[in-house]
Each structure stands twice: as structure tokens, then as C-alpha cells.
Write a protein that holds these residues in place. Structure first.
Motif, PDB file in Angstrom:
ATOM      1  N   GLU A   1       0.825  -1.208   0.000  1.00  0.00           N
ATOM      2  CA  GLU A   1       0.000   0.000   0.000  1.00  0.00           C
ATOM      3  C   GLU A   1       0.858   1.255   0.000  1.00  0.00           C
ATOM      4  O   GLU A   1       0.576   2.219  -0.726  1.00  0.00           O
ATOM      5  CB  GLU A   1      -0.925  -0.010   1.209  1.00  0.00           C
TER       6      GLU A   1
ATOM      7  N   GLN B   1      -6.902   1.612  -1.675  1.00  0.00           N
ATOM      8  CA  GLN B   1      -6.338   1.074  -0.437  1.00  0.00           C
ATOM      9  C   GLN B   1      -6.254  -0.448  -0.522  1.00  0.00           C
ATOM     10  O   GLN B   1      -6.862  -1.078  -1.386  1.00  0.00           O
ATOM     11  CB  GLN B   1      -7.188   1.477   0.770  1.00  0.00           C
TER      12      GLN B   1
ATOM     13  N   ARG C   1      -6.781  -3.672   2.123  1.00  0.00           N
ATOM     14  CA  ARG C   1      -7.321  -4.005   3.436  1.00  0.00           C
ATOM     15  C   ARG C   1      -7.101  -5.482   3.751  1.00  0.00           C
ATOM     16  O   ARG C   1      -7.062  -6.322   2.846  1.00  0.00           O
ATOM     17  CB  ARG C   1      -8.825  -3.723   3.479  1.00  0.00           C
TER      18      ARG C   1
ATOM     19  N   PHE D   1      -7.975  -7.331   0.446  1.00  0.00           N
ATOM     20  CA  PHE D   1      -8.913  -6.633  -0.418  1.00  0.00           C
ATOM     21  C   PHE D   1      -8.173  -5.484  -1.084  1.00  0.00           C
ATOM     22  O   PHE D   1      -7.639  -4.610  -0.391  1.00  0.00           O
ATOM     23  CB  PHE D   1     -10.100  -6.082   0.386  1.00  0.00           C
TER      24      PHE D   1
ATOM     25  N   ASP E   1      -8.923  -2.336  -3.128  1.00  0.00           N
ATOM     26  CA  ASP E   1     -10.024  -1.473  -3.540  1.00  0.00           C
ATOM     27  C   ASP E   1      -9.569  -0.533  -4.644  1.00  0.00           C
ATOM     28  O   ASP E   1      -8.574   0.194  -4.497  1.00  0.00           O
ATOM     29  CB  ASP E   1     -10.530  -0.662  -2.348  1.00  0.00           C
TER      30      ASP E   1
ATOM     31  N   GLU F   1     -10.839   2.467  -7.637  1.00  0.00           N
ATOM     32  CA  GLU F   1     -11.838   3.407  -8.138  1.00  0.00           C
ATOM     33  C   GLU F   1     -11.783   3.354  -9.652  1.00  0.00           C
ATOM     34  O   GLU F   1     -10.779   3.699 -10.260  1.00  0.00           O
ATOM     35  CB  GLU F   1     -11.545   4.822  -7.635  1.00  0.00           C
TER      36      GLU F   1
ATOM     37  N   ARG G   1     -16.696   1.674  -7.241  1.00  0.00           N
ATOM     38  CA  ARG G   1     -15.655   1.056  -6.415  1.00  0.00           C
ATOM     39  C   ARG G   1     -15.694  -0.457  -6.646  1.00  0.00           C
ATOM     40  O   ARG G   1     -16.691  -1.114  -6.385  1.00  0.00           O
ATOM     41  CB  ARG G   1     -15.907   1.374  -4.941  1.00  0.00           C
TER      42      ARG G   1
ATOM     43  N   THR H   1     -13.483  -4.204  -6.091  1.00  0.00           N
ATOM     44  CA  THR H   1     -12.510  -4.807  -5.186  1.00  0.00           C
ATOM     45  C   THR H   1     -12.010  -6.133  -5.752  1.00  0.00           C
ATOM     46  O   THR H   1     -12.826  -6.978  -6.165  1.00  0.00           O
ATOM     47  CB  THR H   1     -13.127  -5.059  -3.795  1.00  0.00           C
TER      48      THR H   1
ATOM     49  N   ASP I   1     -18.121  -6.242  -6.802  1.00  0.00           N
ATOM     50  CA  ASP I   1     -18.582  -4.889  -7.110  1.00  0.00           C
ATOM     51  C   ASP I   1     -18.776  -4.092  -5.818  1.00  0.00           C
ATOM     52  O   ASP I   1     -18.563  -4.591  -4.708  1.00  0.00           O
ATOM     53  CB  ASP I   1     -19.863  -4.917  -7.950  1.00  0.00           C
ATOM     54  N   GLU I   2     -19.219  -2.840  -5.963  1.00  0.00           N
ATOM     55  CA  GLU I   2     -19.309  -1.952  -4.803  1.00  0.00           C
ATOM     56  C   GLU I   2     -20.422  -2.358  -3.845  1.00  0.00           C
ATOM     57  O   GLU I   2     -20.427  -1.957  -2.682  1.00  0.00           O
ATOM     58  CB  GLU I   2     -19.527  -0.512  -5.263  1.00  0.00           C
TER      59      GLU I   2
END
Length: 584
Positions: free
Chosen positions: A16, A90, A92, A101, A103, A105, A115, A117, A133-134
Motif C-alpha cells: 500500500e 487502499q 485491506r 482486499f 479497492d 476506483e 468502487r 474490489t 462490485d461496490e
């Protein structure tokens, strides 16, 4: 597995920090179970490898990217459609679970920001790569799981994504050392401390648990219910330090190398449990460590698979040749009776006047023996006596021709079998993928393997012969395979150099480079030992090694690679060294 939840926490922090805000430039899927995301920031570019292979599931930045297929798989095309140009927001990790995860955009087909993932699940044979999906619904997955494969957790498009079932273990991020000790002492049966820690703690691998036990017991075995008060205090201390390292991600990547320098294990703790039986090497980043560990292990696995494939193919051919030779020898033994056929024909011809037509057999005096014994000769009653005699002559000529052909075919098959023995020997000494590629190309050129259709395969770059410095400063060159043996002996070596080869044993051509000097006895002995060490007789003692000047070594026309004849030679008996006693 060493890539546990605690190690993954360190890794996710590293990923990250390096790539947050990076955009997805390209996505590759080099094979069925791995994907590579090419991420680019304003100043750097990263290749993020996500693997769902059962024996090497992982996620990290990599320098080694396998060749990309011409036609991308369906999931790769879907990822490209949804994530090309997406921004990494990010990374996670839920508690110390072995999953991350990622993430992003992204922009959908209507131009709206959404968003998405990418979930990297690192769970051995249950590892997976899932696009969500978001709303939390699965768009697609690398490995779809239906109700026939699992009744606990389905992984199919349009279903809600669910975390893997919890194991009910304590998480170091939310647990104090005293709670861990209490959970250990509550275990119903006696067990080693390392196994107890593994059973009650989430996200720690066996190497970490063994390391805690090693430090608590000063290298001695520690039983959970047999711990002394001082050992319990040391356990609480090391658990507290482990908790702090995991929370702060302050661990350092360490790679453990075995005695053969092959990667054996890794950890964010410095392992002390191996003592002098292993080498511990510190790496600059966790990605660099994983790259080094898995690339070497994958290379060894690829070597093993390719080697087994070639070994199986060569063994099949050798067995087929052996059966063929045995069958031909049986036919050849039958041909040894051909003289009896000629004698029968001669006796019939000499006694045509007294043989009545229609007889099935006749007894005649055998004038080829002094005592003139009676010889019973079988006849075909449908043929005349003269035709029976001609039939015996015809069978005699057929047996004589068969003997000549069979003798020639057996000799050719034995030469072929000897050649395959040399290939099997060089296969047993192959150390790199290039060695295997050269062996495969040699077999293709000799017609034992089919070359890939529709593509012209480039010849492998020829490796240099192995080089050693022996007694009195002489150099010795050793061939790695049959083609290199030919090149070494027939092109590179000088006529005055000394050529070595094990007598009637498959092995490498070995050249003692004289450079115009007279070789010493010790140099000759060292070269002979090297020739024996790089042969099928490497595990034997008193191996016979022939040696002569290169000028006396010749290659017959049409001979297989590595096959030569030589004259004016001497033989010495040596015991090869198990290890290379001379520096290359």
C-alpha cells in the motif's frame, strides 16, 4: 504455510505504501492460476503478481513475469474491461486472515465512478482471485465454487461475497498474551508449545510457532502443561513482542536457505531455530523475499516436471528397445539351425531317384558324418521330391539373410540403447533449465521427440563447458551433454590435449588442457577423477577411465552425438570424489 496472516499484514503495508494511488495500466494472466497487474504511479511502475496456485499462493511485487499467452483467458478480459485505468485506493486485511482486499476506483460503461474490489485469498488449495462490485456481489472469480464443490461457501457470479468460515482462533491484534497463555493451558491434551500456539492463534505459521518455542525453551522441547514459571514468563514476553511487531509491522523479511543453498522457509522474525544447519539471509523488502523464494522454488518445480517428462519418455524408448533386442536375439537363435536346412536339401537332391512322391517324411544316410547315420527329413506330400529340396534351400537362404539382417539390427539397437544411456546420464546431471532445453533439442534433432508444430524453435544458447583447475595449475574442461561433448572434443580441444572418458560407462568427455606443457601424473589423476565423477560410475570405486591425446579421438560418420572411437589409449582406475574437489 510461511505466508501467514501476520506476514501478510507486513506485506500489505509495504504494497500500500508503495502503490497507493497507482493506476492499472495493463492486466495479464500468464497461466490459469496467476494474474499480473501492471501499476503505474507518477514516478514508478510495479508488477503486482497475484497467484492462486495451491503450492505457491501469494501476492507481491515481482520482477519475474512468465510469458503471456496469445489469447487472454475470459477472466483476464473481464478484468481489463472493468479495471483498466482504475486507481488503487487502499489495501485491506480483515484481522489476520490470509486474504487481502484491493479497492479500486474505476469508471463504468456510463462514465460513473464505481468502487471495485479484487480479493486475493491465500489459502492453499482453496486460494482464489475474486472480483467484487461496490455492493459486495461477486462479478466473477478465478475458481468458481458451486454447491457440488462446497456446501459451506459458494463463489459464483451475482452472489454476495462472504469471508471464509472463521476458525475460532485468537487474533494477536485483539488479544493479550495472558489470554493466549490461558487458552494454551485450557487445551485438553498434552502437546508441544509450538503446536499449541498453532492451534489457538490466528495468522501465525509453523515457523513462527517453532521460533517462539525455541526462544522460550532455549532450543529444548517445551510441553504446554509442563512449562515452568520462568518459561511461562518468557512466553508472555515473546508473545508481547510478537504482538507489537505485528501491530506496528516492524518485522524484517528473512529468507532461510538450506545446506544446498535452496530456499527452505521465510518469516518476518529472524529465525534462530535452525542454528548452523541453515543460512538466514535478510532482504530489503517482503516482495523481494517472496520473489526470490518462489522463483527459485518454481524453477526447481519446473525442472522436476520437465526432467520427469524426459525421463519417462527416455525410459519408455529404452524399454521398447530392450524388448526388441531380446526378441531379435530369439529369432537369431532360430537362424542358427540354418545349416540343418542346407543339409536336408543336399540329402534330398542326392537321393531324388529313391524318394517316392507323396511321402510325409523320409530317412536318408547323412553323408556329412563319418558314421553315415540315418536322418529323418520331413516332407510336404503335396510337393515333388525336387520341390521339397528346393524348399529347404529357400528356407536356408531366408535364414541366412535373416541372420545377417538381425545381426545388423541388433548392433544398431544396442548402439541406440548406449546413446540413450548417455542421455539419461546427462539428464541426471542437469542443473539448470538451459541444460534440460539443450537435452530436449538434442532428442528432437535425433527424432526421439517431436518439435512443436507451426513454430521454428530457436536453438538454445550453448552453455560453456564446466571448467576446473587441478594439480599443478592445469585446466580441465568437462562437457555437460552429448552435443557439448562433440563440440568440446572435436572443435575446442587441441590435438595435444588429453581426452578422458570412463571405459564402457556413459559419462562426459573430459579434456585436460596442456597448453603445450607435459601433463604431470597428479594432473592426469585429477582429470581422471573428474571424468569418473561426471559419469554413471560416480558412486562406484575403482572406475576405469581411458585417456589418450585428442588427435587419437575420431567420430564415425553418422554416429550419434557424443559417440566417438579412440585408439592408442591407456586406462587408469580411480575413485571419484562425491563433491567437486577443485574450484570451478
Amino acid at each position: 504455510m510461511a505466508l501467514d496472516g501476520a506476514f501478510l499484514r507486513h506485506l500489505s503495508r509495504e504494497l500500500e505504501q508503495a502503490s497507493q494511488g497507482a493506476r492499472v495500466e495493463k492486466i495479464y494472466q500468464p497461466n490459469r492460476e496467476e494474474m499480473v497487474f501492471l501499476l503505474r504511479t507518477r514516478s514508478e511502475q510495479f508488477k503486482l503478481l497475484i497467484s492462486a496456485r495451491a503450492n505457491s499462493a501469494r501476492i507481491h511485487f515481482t520482477r519475474f513475469v512468465p510469458e503471456n499467452p496469445k489469447q487472454p483467458p475470459m477472466l483476464c478480459m473481464l478484468m481489463r474491461k472493468r479495471l483498466s485505468g482504475a486507481k488503487l485506493l487502499q489495501i485491506r486485511q480483515p484481522q489476520l486472515e490470509r486474504l487481502l482486499f484491493l479497492d479500486f476506483e474505476a469508471v463504468n460503461e456510463l462514465g460513473d465512478l464505481v468502487r471495485l474490489t479484487v480479493v486475493s485469498e491465500i489459502m492453499g488449495r482453496y486460494s482464489n482471485i475474486i472480483l467484487v462490485d461496490e455492493e459486495g456481489r461477486i462479478i466473477d472469480a478465478l475458481k468458481r465454487v458451486d454447491d457440488e464443490m462446497s456446501s459451506e461457501r459458494l463463489v459464483l457470479p451475482a452472489l454476495w461475497y462472504e469471508l471464509p468460515p472463521a476458525q475460532g482462533k485468537l487474533c494477536l491484534l485483539e488479544t493479550q498474551p495472558q489470554q493466549v497463555l490461558a487458552a494454551l493451558l485450557a487445551q485438553p491434551k498434552e502437546m508441544e508449545l509450538s503446536k499449541g500456539l498453532l492451534s489457538v492463534l490466528q495468522g501465525v505459521s509453523p515457523i513462527v510457532c517453532r521460533e517462539i518455542q525455541h526462544r522460550v525453551g532455549h532450543g529444548e522441547q517445551v510441553l504446554v502443561h509442563g512449562m515452568t514459571d520462568s518459561q511461562k514468563e518468557r512466553l508472555l514476553f515473546f508473545l508481547g513482542r510478537l504482538k507489537q511487531e505485528v501491530e506496528e509491522c516492524s518485522g524484517v523479511p528473512h529468507l532461510v536457505l538450506g545446506p544446498d543453498k535452496k530456499p527452505m522457509d521465510f518469516s518476518f522474525l529472524r529465525p534462530e531455530q535452525y542454528g548452523t544447519s541453515a543460512v538466514v539471509r535478510e532482504h530489503a523488502t517482503f516482495s523481494e523475499l517472496l520473489d526470490a523464494f518462489y522463483e527459485e522454488r518454481d524453477r526447481i518445480d519446473r525442472m522436476r516436471i520437465r526432467e520427469q517428462d524426459l525421463l519417462r519418455h527416455l525410459t519408455t524408448i529404452s524399454d521398447r528397445l530392450s524388448r526388441k533386442i531380446n526378441a531379435q536375439r530369439g529369432e537369431l537363435a532360430q537362424c542358427a539351425e540354418r545349416e540343418h536346412l542346407r543339409v536336408c536339401g543336399d540329402l534330398l537332391n542326392a537321393n531324388l531317384y529313391q524318394i517316392e512322391p507323396g511321402l510325409s517324411s523320409v530317412e536318408l544316410e547323412n553323408f556329412y558324418e563319418e558314421s553315415l547315420p540315418k536322418l529323418r527329413i520331413q516332407l510336404d506330400p503335396r510337393l515333388t521330391p525336387s520341390q521339397n529340396a528346393q524348399k529347404y534351400y529357400k528356407d536356408y537362404r531366408k535364414a541366412r539373410t535373416a541372420e545377417e539382417k538381425l545381426t545388423e539390427q541388433i548392433a544398431q539397437a544396442q548402439q541406440e540403447l548406449s546413446y540413450l544411456d548417455t542421455v539419461l546420464e546427462e539428464l541426471s546431471r542437469a542443473e539448470t533449465e538451459r541444460d534440460l532445453i539443450e537435452i530436449r533439442q538434442e532428442l528432437q534433432e535425433q527424432g526421439y521427440l517431436k518439435a512443436p508444430k507451426g513454430s521454428k524453435q530457436r536453438p538454445a544458447a550453448t552453455a560453456a563447458p564446466m571448467e576446473f583447475t587441478v594439480s599443478d595449475g592445469f585446466r580441465v574442461l568437462v562437457g555437460r551433454n552429448n552435443k557439448q561433448n562433440d563440440r568440446l572434443t572435436l572443435k575446442l580441444a587441441n590435438n595435444n590435449d588429453i581426452w578422458f572418458h570412463t571405459k564402457n560407462i556413459p559419462g562426459s568427455h573430459t579434456i585436460l588442457v596442456t597448453d603445450g606443457r607435459t601433463p604431470t601424473e597428479s594432473a592426469l589423476l585429477d582429470a581422471a577423477r573428474l571424468a569418473a565423477a561426471h559419469s554413471k560410475g560416480k558412486s562406484s570405486s575403482q572406475v576405469p577411465v581411458d585417456y589418450t591425446q585428442v588427435r587419437h579421438v575420431h567420430k564415425p560418420a553418422g554416429a550419434k552425438p557424443g559417440m566417438v572411437i579412440y585408439e592408442n589409449y591407456h586406462t587408469m582406475y580411480v575413485t571419484p570424489e562425491e563433491k567437486k574437489p577443485w574450484p570451478p
